[in-house]
Scaffold this active site. Structure first.
Site, mmCIF file in Angstrom:
data_model
loop_
_atom_site.group_PDB
_atom_site.id
_atom_site.type_symbol
_atom_site.label_atom_id
_atom_site.label_comp_id
_atom_site.label_asym_id
_atom_site.label_seq_id
_atom_site.Cartn_x
_atom_site.Cartn_y
_atom_site.Cartn_z
ATOM 1 N N TRP A 219 -13.505 177.244 -58.153
ATOM 2 C CA TRP A 219 -12.794 176.137 -58.750
ATOM 3 C C TRP A 219 -12.683 176.362 -60.258
ATOM 4 C CZ3 TRP A 219 -14.454 172.688 -62.515
ATOM 5 C CH2 TRP A 219 -13.541 171.665 -62.811
ATOM 6 N N ARG B 73 -18.226 164.574 -54.084
ATOM 7 C CA ARG B 73 -17.404 163.864 -55.078
ATOM 8 C C ARG B 73 -17.350 162.361 -54.770
ATOM 9 N NH1 ARG B 73 -13.679 166.768 -58.265
ATOM 10 N NH2 ARG B 73 -12.277 164.985 -58.087
ATOM 11 N N LYS C 239 2.357 163.893 -56.017
ATOM 12 C CA LYS C 239 1.344 164.942 -56.133
ATOM 13 C C LYS C 239 0.264 164.680 -55.098
ATOM 14 C CE LYS C 239 -1.782 167.416 -59.225
ATOM 15 N NZ LYS C 239 -2.083 167.789 -60.609
ATOM 16 N N ASP D 8 -3.113 165.588 -53.529
ATOM 17 C CA ASP D 8 -4.356 166.277 -53.882
ATOM 18 C C ASP D 8 -5.326 166.226 -52.709
ATOM 19 O OD1 ASP D 8 -6.171 167.661 -55.405
ATOM 20 O OD2 ASP D 8 -6.247 166.205 -57.037
ATOM 21 N N MET D 9 -6.313 167.100 -52.707
ATOM 22 C CA MET D 9 -7.362 167.133 -51.691
ATOM 23 C C MET D 9 -8.585 167.755 -52.342
ATOM 24 S SD MET D 9 -9.025 169.244 -49.260
ATOM 25 C CE MET D 9 -9.410 169.292 -47.519
ATOM 26 N N ASN D 10 -9.638 166.941 -52.588
ATOM 27 C CA ASN D 10 -10.720 167.332 -53.473
ATOM 28 C C ASN D 10 -12.068 167.557 -52.809
ATOM 29 O OD1 ASN D 10 -9.741 167.520 -56.260
ATOM 30 N ND2 ASN D 10 -9.079 165.414 -55.944
ATOM 31 N N ASP E 153 -7.071 173.494 -61.767
ATOM 32 C CA ASP E 153 -7.330 172.363 -62.662
ATOM 33 C C ASP E 153 -7.632 172.830 -64.086
ATOM 34 O OD1 ASP E 153 -6.980 170.494 -60.667
ATOM 35 O OD2 ASP E 153 -9.102 170.339 -60.176
#
Length: 694
Positions: free
Chosen positions: A168, A406, A439, A441-443, A511
């Site tokens: 990451w 997270r 957008k 996202d997948m965190n 990121d």
């Protein structure tokens, strides 16, 4: 197509020849390279003397099961539950048509039919390969390995592997390894391709410039394995990896593996990258005609502190400098003061938008900006209303704790009801408000990956079901909201492969937006993926891995190498900085068609003092060069020296090229032999040169 037992698939510039082996019931590669390469003795032929291995283990096999290929790595491992593993099939039939080939093999004892499928892609030098497996018996089959294909590359010495590694915030690092003998493998068990490796690999013979590449079209668990075999070849196997360790195939059922894209270029990695870029422009289809708009995203300026007044202040400055799109990132929904809550309850926060979200969107659009939103539709916070109503929707193993990553859990997108919820949520957001950019996202990856209350006798295939659900939602967005630009993101570049790229318009490589860090990321990214999908921002972020400061010009030129965005806190910029930004944005708009549609050449590497990216549009007679100074300037300009030069490639040496900005005119021979000059200084570390052929 040359004989009943030998077939050639031809693309615009390459040929791929397959034959039935004289040694057994399998298909093997006869030739792969430039057109006409099949005319002559096969470079993959072998002596047919084997000791301690079988002919199938020595063959350049296209696809072989364990049983026929017991030692050198099988592409398929199958059995009936409770019985020994192994398939011993016979050739059954061939179907061929323009640009396609299907070779069928069958094992009537175990009850399995395998069809090796090939298809060329019009207008590209890519050949797609996949396999269809059908249970033809009266009992189910257990499939432990279900690779898509095996690809053989002849080498005369150690093979050079090029692949993309990282973590990451450091994705797509260009990495190379010489493999004289042995096995190299990479992959992901995180339900997405992941940050550690991209599902992309290039193989080169050390004695040749030629480059062979493969890329797996799969959004879930995967592997890619290269084996340097004793006979002077490298064989690559690639495919999906079932989360449960095996997939069960019921009588009459067919499983289709993910497609493996195979590419060849005689012009090394640089030429291979252009093959991949052309293929990804093919995937975009008509959507490529729509210009990628200059984006402003508020995340790095405001974080979770989102309110209408602050966002409008940023939007006004963004519009003034020439942005065309304003995206509100995380923090626009209730309970989202930090990352501990809110996910799943996708409604605008009335406290943040006291005059209504619709009014806020209208005010942004009144500035001449399109409007976009960030969402993370696969995630849910434990304190959300969604989780209270549907705790069964998250991945969890019965009787075990659900671990937070997270501060969130992951929805089981393999469930139809979860897919329907996500589709309804996105439909509501995109129809109730004038949202033209999304957008996604997948965190967090799934950790305790189970489905509460499921009957394990049903033989769950959770990874494939999640991928199917993800693609179903994206397909719905494309069909129901074709005007919406979709950006793919997974904590940065965690889910970037051809299935996603075929359904999104841009992706977020990382990121990490720091200038020199991002340069390295984009260098690797452009080897595998096209500039028109590479979202890149100008921000105020300091370097994480390389803290050397760079000018605003450097940050803009770097971001202009793909799809330009701005993520800085514009409120803190001076009037001079805003004016400079406006000039760069205007220049980008003038060249973005070339950047997004032209042939790309990487000039050097980010480790060089000067690095560049060259974009050529022969039809328009324009060449754009993004040049960036990465090196030290000790003593300059006190010490005598000459300007740095970037040698261009692919130009006509007899033509003349004019730079209207500087007034200079160069011959093609000069640009190819000496290169473009750049006199760098501490205040001048980047430039964008537009050359027009005269």
């Amino acid at each position: 197509m040359t004989s009943p037992r030998r077939w050639t698939l031809r693309t615009e510039n390459t040929g791929y020849t397959v034959r039935l082996s004289p040694d057994g019931p399998w298909a093997e590669l006869d030739a792969w390279g430039p057109l006409g390469v099949e005319d002559g003795p096969s470079a993959l032929d072998w002596s047919r003397r084997t000791h301690f291995i079988t002919p199938a283990d020595a063959a350049p096999a296209e696809y072989l099961p364990y049983g026929l290929r017991p030692f050198a790595g099988a592409d398929l491992v199958a059995s009936r539950p409770g019985e020994e593993r192994g398939v011993w099939w016979d050739f059954e039939a061939v179907e061929e048509a323009a640009g396609s080939l299907r070779l069928a093999f069958a094992d009537d004892v175990i009850g399995l039919r395998a069809v090796l499928c090939y298809s060329t892609v019009p207008g590209t030098d890519v050949i797609l390969r996949w396999t269809e497996l059908t249970c033809t018996g009266d009992r189910e089959l257990r499939l432990e390995r279900i690779d898509s294909a095996g690809v053989t590359v002849p080498v005369s010495g150690p093979a050079r592997l090029t692949y993309l590694t990282g973590q990451w915030s450091q994705e797509f690092q260009h990495t190379q390894l010489d493999l004289p003998r042995g096995t190299f493998t990479m992959g992901s068990q995180q339900a997405v391709p992941g940050h550690a490796y991209a599902p992309w690999l290039a193989v080169q013979d050390g004695a040749s410039e030629a480059a062979y590449g493969v890329a797996l079209e799969w959004s879930g668990n995967w592997h890619m394995t290269a084996e340097a075999e004793p006979g002077g070849a490298v064989r690559v196997r690639a495919g999906r990896v079932p989360h449960e360790g095996a997939v069960f195939l019921a009588p009459g059922e067919t499983l289709t593996t993910p497609r493996l894209a195979c590419a060849f270029s005689p012009d090394g990695l640089d030429g291979l990258s252009r093959v991949w870029h052309r293929y990804e422009r093919h995937l975009a289809g008509e959507r490529l005609r729509r210009p990628r708009k200059v984006l402003y995203n508020s995340w790095e300026a405001t974080g979770f502190d989102v309110d209408a007044a602050g966002q409008l202040e940023l939007a006004k400055v963004a519009a003034d400098i020439g942005a065309e799109l304003f995206v509100v990132d995380d923090g626009w929904f209730p309970g989202r003061a930090d990352d501990t809550g809110g996910l799943g309850d996708w409604y605008p926060d009335p406290a943040a938008f006291p005059q209504g979200f619709g009014r806020f969107v209208e005010e942004v659009r009144a500035l001449g900006l399109d409007f976009g939103l960030w969402v993370e539709p696969e995630a849910v916070s434990p304190n959300s209303r969604l989780y209270a109503e549907h705790p069964e929707w998250v991945y969890r193993i019965d009787g075990r704790p659900a671990r937070l990553v997270r501060n969130q859990l992951l929805l089981d997108l393999g469930r139809t009801d979860v897919q329907d919820f996500v589709i309804a949520t996105l439909d509501r957001l995109l129809t109730e408000h004038a949202v033209s950019y999304l957008k996604w996202d997948m965190n967090r990856p799934p950790t305790e990956r189970g489905r509460p209350g499921a009957d394990h006798a049903d033989h769950l295939d959770l990874d494939a079901q999640h991928v199917a659900g993800y693609l179903r939602v994206l397909d719905h967005l494309r069909a129901a909201h074709p005007h919406v630009t979709v950006e793919g993101c997974a904590g940065g570049g965690g889910r970037i492969e051809h299935a996603t790229l075929a359904r999104t318009d841009v992706v977020w490589p990382s990121d990490n937006t720091a200038p020199l860090d991002r340069l390295s990321i984009q260098y690797g990214f452009l080897h595998a993926h096209a500039p028109h999908v590479m979202s890149s921002w100008v921000t105020d972020a300091p370097g994480v891995f390389d803290p050397r400061p760079r000018s605003l010009a450097f940050r803009f030129v770097n971001a202009m190498c793909g799809v330009l965005g701005i993520g800085a806190d514009l409120r803190a910029w001076t009037g001079e900085q805003r004016a400079e930004a406006a000039r760069w944005i205007a220049r980008y708009k003038d060249v973005r068609d070339v950047v997004h549609h032209a042939d790309v050449r990487l000039l050097g590497t980010p480790a060089d003092p000067t690095f560049g990216v060259q974009y050529d549009d022969p039809a328009a007679g324009r060449t754009v060069v993004a040049a960036l100074s990465t090196g030290r300037l000790d003593g300059a300009p006190l010490v005598p020296g000459r300007p740095e030069r970037l040698r261009l490639r692919g130009l006509d040496p007899r033509a003349r090229y004019h730079d209207a900005e500087s007034g200079s005119t160069y011959s093609g021979a000069h640009l190819l032999h000496y290169g473009l000059p750049f006199a760098w200084s501490a205040d001048h570390d980047a430039d964008l040169v537009v050359l027009t052929r005269q």
